[in-house]
Design a protein around this motif. Structure first.
Motif, PDB file in Angstrom:
ATOM      1  N   LEU A 100       0.958  -1.380   0.092  1.00 64.52           N
ATOM      2  CA  LEU A 100      -0.008  -0.055   0.056  1.00 64.52           C
ATOM      3  C   LEU A 100       0.815   1.222  -0.013  1.00 64.52           C
ATOM      4  O   LEU A 100       0.596   2.294  -0.706  1.00 64.52           O
ATOM      5  CB  LEU A 100      -0.957  -0.019   1.419  1.00 64.52           C
ATOM      6  CG  LEU A 100      -2.241  -0.972   1.213  1.00 64.52           C
ATOM      7  CD1 LEU A 100      -2.827  -0.956   2.323  1.00 64.52           C
ATOM      8  CD2 LEU A 100      -3.073  -0.803  -0.022  1.00 64.52           C
ATOM      9  N   LEU A 101       2.062   1.228   0.643  1.00 68.48           N
ATOM     10  CA  LEU A 101       2.941   2.399   0.689  1.00 68.48           C
ATOM     11  C   LEU A 101       3.546   2.673  -0.681  1.00 68.48           C
ATOM     12  O   LEU A 101       3.597   3.656  -1.157  1.00 68.48           O
ATOM     13  CB  LEU A 101       3.790   2.197   1.766  1.00 68.48           C
ATOM     14  CG  LEU A 101       3.490   2.384   3.291  1.00 68.48           C
ATOM     15  CD1 LEU A 101       4.660   2.002   4.296  1.00 68.48           C
ATOM     16  CD2 LEU A 101       3.109   3.788   3.673  1.00 68.48           C
ATOM     17  N   LEU A 102       3.913   1.495  -1.351  1.00 65.43           N
ATOM     18  CA  LEU A 102       4.502   1.685  -2.722  1.00 65.43           C
ATOM     19  C   LEU A 102       3.564   2.055  -3.564  1.00 65.43           C
ATOM     20  O   LEU A 102       3.786   3.070  -4.609  1.00 65.43           O
ATOM     21  CB  LEU A 102       5.101   0.344  -2.920  1.00 65.43           C
ATOM     22  CG  LEU A 102       6.301  -0.148  -2.365  1.00 65.43           C
ATOM     23  CD1 LEU A 102       6.372  -1.664  -2.672  1.00 65.43           C
ATOM     24  CD2 LEU A 102       7.437   0.825  -2.702  1.00 65.43           C
ATOM     25  N   LEU A 103       2.378   1.543  -3.534  1.00 62.20           N
ATOM     26  CA  LEU A 103       1.111   2.267  -4.263  1.00 62.20           C
ATOM     27  C   LEU A 103       0.825   3.527  -4.226  1.00 62.20           C
ATOM     28  O   LEU A 103       0.821   4.419  -5.020  1.00 62.20           O
ATOM     29  CB  LEU A 103      -0.093   1.411  -4.267  1.00 62.20           C
ATOM     30  CG  LEU A 103      -1.213   1.760  -5.116  1.00 62.20           C
ATOM     31  CD1 LEU A 103      -0.870   1.677  -6.416  1.00 62.20           C
ATOM     32  CD2 LEU A 103      -2.518   0.910  -4.736  1.00 62.20           C
ATOM     33  N   PHE A 104       0.884   4.196  -2.985  1.00 54.60           N
ATOM     34  CA  PHE A 104       0.682   5.525  -2.454  1.00 54.60           C
ATOM     35  C   PHE A 104       1.779   6.271  -3.158  1.00 54.60           C
ATOM     36  O   PHE A 104       1.429   7.429  -3.586  1.00 54.60           O
ATOM     37  CB  PHE A 104       0.552   5.654  -1.003  1.00 54.60           C
ATOM     38  CG  PHE A 104       0.403   6.906  -0.536  1.00 54.60           C
ATOM     39  CD1 PHE A 104      -0.751   7.591  -0.898  1.00 54.60           C
ATOM     40  CD2 PHE A 104       1.330   7.836   0.299  1.00 54.60           C
ATOM     41  CE1 PHE A 104      -0.937   9.066  -0.467  1.00 54.60           C
ATOM     42  CE2 PHE A 104       1.014   8.837   0.659  1.00 54.60           C
ATOM     43  CZ  PHE A 104      -0.146   9.626   0.341  1.00 54.60           C
ATOM     44  N   ALA A 105       3.104   5.719  -2.924  1.00 53.57           N
ATOM     45  CA  ALA A 105       4.287   6.407  -3.431  1.00 53.57           C
ATOM     46  C   ALA A 105       4.254   6.789  -4.990  1.00 53.57           C
ATOM     47  O   ALA A 105       4.611   7.593  -5.460  1.00 53.57           O
ATOM     48  CB  ALA A 105       5.630   5.916  -3.049  1.00 53.57           C
ATOM     49  N   ILE A 106       3.843   5.645  -5.665  1.00 50.90           N
ATOM     50  CA  ILE A 106       3.863   5.868  -7.047  1.00 50.90           C
ATOM     51  C   ILE A 106       2.776   6.683  -7.600  1.00 50.90           C
ATOM     52  O   ILE A 106       3.156   7.483  -8.482  1.00 50.90           O
ATOM     53  CB  ILE A 106       3.472   4.220  -7.699  1.00 50.90           C
ATOM     54  CG1 ILE A 106       4.687   3.375  -7.386  1.00 50.90           C
ATOM     55  CG2 ILE A 106       3.106   4.354  -9.119  1.00 50.90           C
ATOM     56  CD1 ILE A 106       4.542   1.999  -7.655  1.00 50.90           C
ATOM     57  N   ALA A 107       1.701   6.852  -6.881  1.00 48.50           N
ATOM     58  CA  ALA A 107       0.646   7.728  -7.349  1.00 48.50           C
ATOM     59  C   ALA A 107       1.003   9.250  -7.141  1.00 48.50           C
ATOM     60  O   ALA A 107       0.670   9.830  -7.809  1.00 48.50           O
ATOM     61  CB  ALA A 107      -0.499   7.399  -6.401  1.00 48.50           C
ATOM     62  N   ILE A 108       1.783   9.369  -5.955  1.00 50.02           N
ATOM     63  CA  ILE A 108       2.470  10.611  -5.753  1.00 50.02           C
ATOM     64  C   ILE A 108       3.362  11.090  -6.822  1.00 50.02           C
ATOM     65  O   ILE A 108       3.368  12.397  -7.116  1.00 50.02           O
ATOM     66  CB  ILE A 108       3.055  10.739  -4.385  1.00 50.02           C
ATOM     67  CG1 ILE A 108       2.055  10.605  -3.176  1.00 50.02           C
ATOM     68  CG2 ILE A 108       3.741  12.005  -4.079  1.00 50.02           C
ATOM     69  CD1 ILE A 108       2.558  10.501  -1.675  1.00 50.02           C
ATOM     70  N   LEU A 109       4.237  10.264  -6.972  1.00 47.44           N
ATOM     71  CA  LEU A 109       5.090  10.481  -8.115  1.00 47.44           C
ATOM     72  C   LEU A 109       4.503  10.775  -9.449  1.00 47.44           C
ATOM     73  O   LEU A 109       4.786  11.674 -10.271  1.00 47.44           O
ATOM     74  CB  LEU A 109       6.328   9.363  -8.276  1.00 47.44           C
ATOM     75  CG  LEU A 109       7.382   9.238  -7.153  1.00 47.44           C
ATOM     76  CD1 LEU A 109       8.012   7.816  -7.429  1.00 47.44           C
ATOM     77  CD2 LEU A 109       8.134  10.355  -6.763  1.00 47.44           C
ATOM     78  N   LEU A 110       3.655  10.009 -10.050  1.00 46.60           N
ATOM     79  CA  LEU A 110       3.001  10.325 -11.258  1.00 46.60           C
ATOM     80  C   LEU A 110       2.245  11.512 -11.128  1.00 46.60           C
ATOM     81  O   LEU A 110       2.205  12.305 -12.187  1.00 46.60           O
ATOM     82  CB  LEU A 110       1.838   9.183 -11.369  1.00 46.60           C
ATOM     83  CG  LEU A 110       2.434   7.607 -11.724  1.00 46.60           C
ATOM     84  CD1 LEU A 110       1.341   6.818 -11.821  1.00 46.60           C
ATOM     85  CD2 LEU A 110       3.138   7.754 -12.774  1.00 46.60           C
ATOM     86  N   ASN A 111       1.497  12.042  -9.966  1.00 45.40           N
ATOM     87  CA  ASN A 111       0.941  13.163  -9.974  1.00 45.40           C
ATOM     88  C   ASN A 111       1.805  14.403 -10.042  1.00 45.40           C
ATOM     89  O   ASN A 111       1.765  15.388 -10.741  1.00 45.40           O
ATOM     90  CB  ASN A 111       0.212  13.404  -8.450  1.00 45.40           C
ATOM     91  CG  ASN A 111      -1.175  14.483  -8.670  1.00 45.40           C
ATOM     92  OD1 ASN A 111      -1.233  14.975  -9.427  1.00 45.40           O
ATOM     93  ND2 ASN A 111      -1.838  14.486  -7.434  1.00 45.40           N
ATOM     94  N   ALA A 112       2.914  14.281  -9.483  1.00 41.43           N
ATOM     95  CA  ALA A 112       4.067  15.388  -9.208  1.00 41.43           C
ATOM     96  C   ALA A 112       4.543  15.508 -10.507  1.00 41.43           C
ATOM     97  O   ALA A 112       4.949  16.559 -11.209  1.00 41.43           O
ATOM     98  CB  ALA A 112       5.128  15.012  -8.402  1.00 41.43           C
TER      99      ALA A 112
END
Length: 261
Positions: free
Chosen positions: A238-250
């Motif tokens: 879940l943390l990795l998925l959250f981090a990937i979503a943040i990176l894509l958004n950024a």
């Protein structure tokens, strides 16, 4: 020498960005402290809320596991296809509705009615149409991302200054030239926000579909760890998925700023 003659120097105030970053770090640190306190309090089962040390160890195990990357590639393909299909169709529908008052009054209310509807209720239909493979997951992601992008595009088109359109008409611009040289620069900001929202919802829809009926993808890995009660690995995913979503958004935000949005 008297103390009155000694000049007093004031420290420079922190910049706005520094204060924002400090507040963000404080929020993250507070959440981590609360999590660790819950893990050590004994109020919940130890495996339900594992210690941060245990989660970090599980995170390291996930990052060196080839199975994670193969499933990540499947989810990435599904999300990429979803945002491409949902984005293009949403952009086209929003452009048509934004340019036609008649079509907007006739069809746009359906977007507002269907937009908040949980798209997972359409998943059985998508399975019948696209099968149980990645196609149905990408279709659910595309359906989820279509509505915010279409609504944002239609609203942005209507906000374009009519003077710009009259200037384009005076230069006898074609429809494509009008869209590329007038509409697109004017709606770039709202359109970027619509795509950012659409990307987030596409990820949610795709991963949610993977948890329902799939044998591959990040959603499948998450639900698999839940059923085997491997909570530390589940939190790591879940943390990795959250981090990937943040990176894509950024990345999307940076790309928009680069082109002047």
């Amino acid at each position: 020498m008297s103390t009155a003659s000694i000049p007093l120097t004031k420290s420079a105030p922190l910049s706005f960005e520094t204060r924002v970053r400090s507040l963000k770090l404080a929020i993250v640190a507070s959440l981590l402290l609360i999590w660790e306190a819950m893990a050590r309090s004994g109020l919940l089962f130890e495996d339900v809320v594992p210690s941060i040390v245990v989660v970090v160890a599980a995170l390291g195990g996930v990052l060196v596991d080839p199975v994670f990357y193969s499933n990540l590639a499947i989810t990435a393909w599904e999300v990429g296809t979803a945002i491409l299909v949902g984005g293009v169709t949403g952009l086209a529908v929003g452009f048509v509705l934004g340019n036609s008052r008649f079509l907007s009054r006739a069809y746009e209310p359906f977007l507002y009615y269907l937009g908040p509807t949980p798209k997972i209720i359409f998943f059985p239909l998508l399975i019948m149409w696209f099968g149980i493979g990645p196609g149905s997951k990408a279709a659910l992601g595309a359906l989820s991302s279509f509505f915010p992008i279409a609504i944002a595009t239609a609203a942005a088109i209507r906000s374009v200054d009519p003077i710009l359109l009259r200037v384009g008409a005076s230069f006898r611009l074609s429809r494509w030239q009008t869209f590329y040289k007038i509409f697109l620069p004017a709606i770039r900001g709202p359109l970027t926000n619509g795509f950012r929202l659409g990307l987030g919802i596409a990820i949610i829809g795709t991963v949610l579909a993977e948890t329902k009926l799939s044998n591959q993808g990040i959603g499948y890995l998450i639900i698999q760890t839940y059923t085997t009660f491997n909570m530390a690995r589940m939190y790591a995913l879940l943390l990795l998925l959250f981090a990937i979503a943040i990176l894509l958004n950024a990345a999307l935000s940076r790309l928009a700023r680069r082109f002047g949005a």
